[in-house]
Design a protein around this motif. Structure first.
Motif, PDB file in Angstrom:
ATOM      1  N   LEU A  12       1.186  -0.978  -0.088  1.00 32.32           N
ATOM      2  CA  LEU A  12       0.453   0.082  -0.106  1.00 32.32           C
ATOM      3  C   LEU A  12       1.076   1.444   0.279  1.00 32.32           C
ATOM      4  CD1 LEU A  12      -2.739  -0.792   1.929  1.00 32.32           C
ATOM      5  CD2 LEU A  12      -3.058  -1.042  -0.229  1.00 32.32           C
ATOM      6  N   ASN A  13       2.068   0.552   0.370  1.00 30.11           N
ATOM      7  CA  ASN A  13       3.394   2.473   0.437  1.00 30.11           C
ATOM      8  C   ASN A  13       3.281   2.581  -0.709  1.00 30.11           C
ATOM      9  OD1 ASN A  13       3.192   2.337   3.658  1.00 30.11           O
ATOM     10  ND2 ASN A  13       5.130   1.207   2.891  1.00 30.11           N
ATOM     11  N   ASP A  14       3.202   2.183  -2.181  1.00 30.80           N
ATOM     12  CA  ASP A  14       2.914   2.381  -3.453  1.00 30.80           C
ATOM     13  C   ASP A  14       1.893   2.693  -4.033  1.00 30.80           C
ATOM     14  OD1 ASP A  14       5.347   1.830  -4.079  1.00 30.80           O
ATOM     15  OD2 ASP A  14       5.263   0.039  -4.155  1.00 30.80           O
ATOM     16  N   PHE A  15       0.628   2.950  -3.269  1.00 29.64           N
ATOM     17  CA  PHE A  15      -0.558   3.943  -3.499  1.00 29.64           C
ATOM     18  C   PHE A  15      -1.048   4.771  -2.664  1.00 29.64           C
ATOM     19  CE2 PHE A  15      -0.332  -0.819  -5.110  1.00 29.64           C
ATOM     20  CZ  PHE A  15      -0.517  -0.274  -6.546  1.00 29.64           C
ATOM     21  N   VAL A  16      -0.374   5.966  -3.505  1.00 32.64           N
ATOM     22  CA  VAL A  16      -0.625   7.343  -2.590  1.00 32.64           C
ATOM     23  C   VAL A  16      -1.627   8.338  -4.049  1.00 32.64           C
ATOM     24  CG1 VAL A  16      -0.306   9.177  -2.032  1.00 32.64           C
ATOM     25  CG2 VAL A  16       1.220   7.377  -1.467  1.00 32.64           C
ATOM     26  N   LEU A  31      -1.573 -10.402  -6.240  1.00 25.47           N
ATOM     27  CA  LEU A  31      -2.257  -9.719  -4.728  1.00 25.47           C
ATOM     28  C   LEU A  31      -3.000  -8.887  -4.498  1.00 25.47           C
ATOM     29  CD1 LEU A  31       2.173 -10.003  -4.523  1.00 25.47           C
ATOM     30  CD2 LEU A  31       0.330 -11.568  -2.902  1.00 25.47           C
ATOM     31  N   LEU A  32      -2.899  -8.278  -5.722  1.00 23.96           N
ATOM     32  CA  LEU A  32      -3.801  -6.983  -5.549  1.00 23.96           C
ATOM     33  C   LEU A  32      -5.380  -7.334  -5.827  1.00 23.96           C
ATOM     34  CD1 LEU A  32      -2.134  -4.264  -7.964  1.00 23.96           C
ATOM     35  CD2 LEU A  32      -2.510  -4.597  -5.235  1.00 23.96           C
ATOM     36  N   THR A  33      -5.875  -8.583  -5.519  1.00 21.83           N
ATOM     37  CA  THR A  33      -7.109  -9.050  -5.528  1.00 21.83           C
ATOM     38  C   THR A  33      -7.516  -9.713  -4.111  1.00 21.83           C
ATOM     39  OG1 THR A  33      -6.690 -11.196  -6.687  1.00 21.83           O
ATOM     40  CG2 THR A  33      -7.487 -10.139  -7.964  1.00 21.83           C
ATOM     41  N   GLU A  34      -6.203  -9.794  -3.280  1.00 26.31           N
ATOM     42  CA  GLU A  34      -6.464 -10.028  -1.739  1.00 26.31           C
ATOM     43  C   GLU A  34      -8.172  -9.264  -1.234  1.00 26.31           C
ATOM     44  OE1 GLU A  34      -6.672 -10.182   2.735  1.00 26.31           O
ATOM     45  OE2 GLU A  34      -5.514  -8.818   1.155  1.00 26.31           O
ATOM     46  N   GLU A  35      -8.247 -10.073  -0.422  1.00 28.74           N
ATOM     47  CA  GLU A  35      -9.613  -8.970  -0.098  1.00 28.74           C
ATOM     48  C   GLU A  35     -10.066  -7.970   0.945  1.00 28.74           C
ATOM     49  OE1 GLU A  35     -14.227 -10.015   1.419  1.00 28.74           O
ATOM     50  OE2 GLU A  35     -12.246 -11.328   2.121  1.00 28.74           O
ATOM     51  N   LYS A  36      -8.698  -8.066   1.657  1.00 31.39           N
ATOM     52  CA  LYS A  36      -7.885  -6.701   2.648  1.00 31.39           C
ATOM     53  C   LYS A  36      -7.683  -5.690   2.212  1.00 31.39           C
ATOM     54  CE  LYS A  36      -8.218  -9.260   7.265  1.00 31.39           C
ATOM     55  NZ  LYS A  36      -7.593  -9.602   7.979  1.00 31.39           N
ATOM     56  N   LEU A  37      -6.370  -6.189   1.053  1.00 32.43           N
ATOM     57  CA  LEU A  37      -6.056  -5.437   0.474  1.00 32.43           C
ATOM     58  C   LEU A  37      -6.681  -4.363  -0.595  1.00 32.43           C
ATOM     59  CD1 LEU A  37      -3.287  -3.813  -0.084  1.00 32.43           C
ATOM     60  CD2 LEU A  37      -2.498  -5.475  -1.905  1.00 32.43           C
ATOM     61  N   ALA A  38      -7.550  -5.408  -1.683  1.00 33.04           N
ATOM     62  CA  ALA A  38      -8.311  -4.770  -2.340  1.00 33.04           C
ATOM     63  C   ALA A  38      -9.554  -3.494  -2.208  1.00 33.04           C
ATOM     64  CB  ALA A  38      -8.839  -6.075  -3.402  1.00 33.04           C
ATOM     65  N   ARG A  42      -9.245   0.163  -2.779  1.00 31.51           N
ATOM     66  CA  ARG A  42     -10.753   0.946  -2.623  1.00 31.51           C
ATOM     67  C   ARG A  42     -10.946   1.758  -1.702  1.00 31.51           C
ATOM     68  NH1 ARG A  42     -12.369  -4.487  -4.606  1.00 31.51           N
ATOM     69  NH2 ARG A  42     -12.410  -4.813  -7.261  1.00 31.51           N
ATOM     70  N   GLY A  43     -10.781   1.708  -1.174  1.00 33.47           N
ATOM     71  CA  GLY A  43     -11.239   2.887   0.327  1.00 33.47           C
ATOM     72  C   GLY A  43     -10.820   3.767   0.356  1.00 33.47           C
ATOM     73  N   ARG A  44      -9.403   4.278  -0.074  1.00 28.34           N
ATOM     74  CA  ARG A  44      -8.272   4.888  -0.651  1.00 28.34           C
ATOM     75  C   ARG A  44      -8.445   6.035  -2.113  1.00 28.34           C
ATOM     76  NH1 ARG A  44      -1.872   3.619   0.916  1.00 28.34           N
ATOM     77  NH2 ARG A  44      -2.647   2.849   2.727  1.00 28.34           N
ATOM     78  N   GLY A  45     -10.040   4.844  -3.135  1.00 28.77           N
ATOM     79  CA  GLY A  45     -10.491   5.995  -4.451  1.00 28.77           C
ATOM     80  C   GLY A  45      -9.678   5.321  -5.252  1.00 28.77           C
ATOM     81  N   PHE A  46      -9.142   3.790  -5.376  1.00 29.09           N
ATOM     82  CA  PHE A  46      -8.206   3.891  -6.825  1.00 29.09           C
ATOM     83  C   PHE A  46      -9.023   2.379  -6.850  1.00 29.09           C
ATOM     84  CE2 PHE A  46      -4.643   4.897  -4.161  1.00 29.09           C
ATOM     85  CZ  PHE A  46      -3.354   4.933  -5.519  1.00 29.09           C
TER      86      PHE A  46
END
Length: 130
Positions: A12-16, A31-38, A42-46
């Motif tokens: 997540l450090n790479d997603f600002v 890895l980006l499809t892992e539920e908590k990470l996804a 989305r919560g960060r607006g991506f």
């Protein structure tokens, strides 16, 4: 600086938000499809969109995102390619020119573990809680 708790925090450090309207990600281990990470992304607006079928992708990209950018509005779009990072170069030229490039894989996240072993783990059972 906050301590990184797990592999998700490292990723997540790479997603600002608002850094780049377009981010291209090589994600061969999904890895980006892992539920908590996804959910966090989305919560960060991506918005995440997978590049599978070129025609289907181009339709979604042009009709939704390009029209937003053409109006001068901003979105944080992440295009996910399920191939190795070298394969990012197989994406269309206009995306390669406009997007920043990232790559995530289990081998980089866990360099002290055997990649062939960790890629075989049942991710639900393992919970990626290394």
């Amino acid at each position: 600086m906050p301590r990184l708790n797990n592999w998700r925090d490292t990723t997540l450090n790479d997603f600002v938000p608002n850094v780049s309207k377009l981010t291209l990600v090589a994600d061969p281990d999904c890895l980006l499809t892992e539920e908590k990470l996804a959910l966090e992304l989305r919560g960060r607006g991506f918005d995440l969109i997978e590049f599978n079928d070129p025609v289907e992708f181009r339709y979604a990209y042009e009709s939704k995102y390009r029209s937003i950018w053409d109006r001068g509005e901003h979105t944080d779009l992440v295009v996910v390619l399920r191939l190795q990072d070298a394969e990012l170069e197989s994406l269309p030229y206009d995306l390669l020119q406009a997007g920043r490039k990232l790559s995530f894989n289990l081998g980089d996240l866990f360099p002290n573990l055997s990649y062939p072993v960790i890629e075989k783990l049942d991710r639900k059972l393992a919970g990626f809680a290394f």
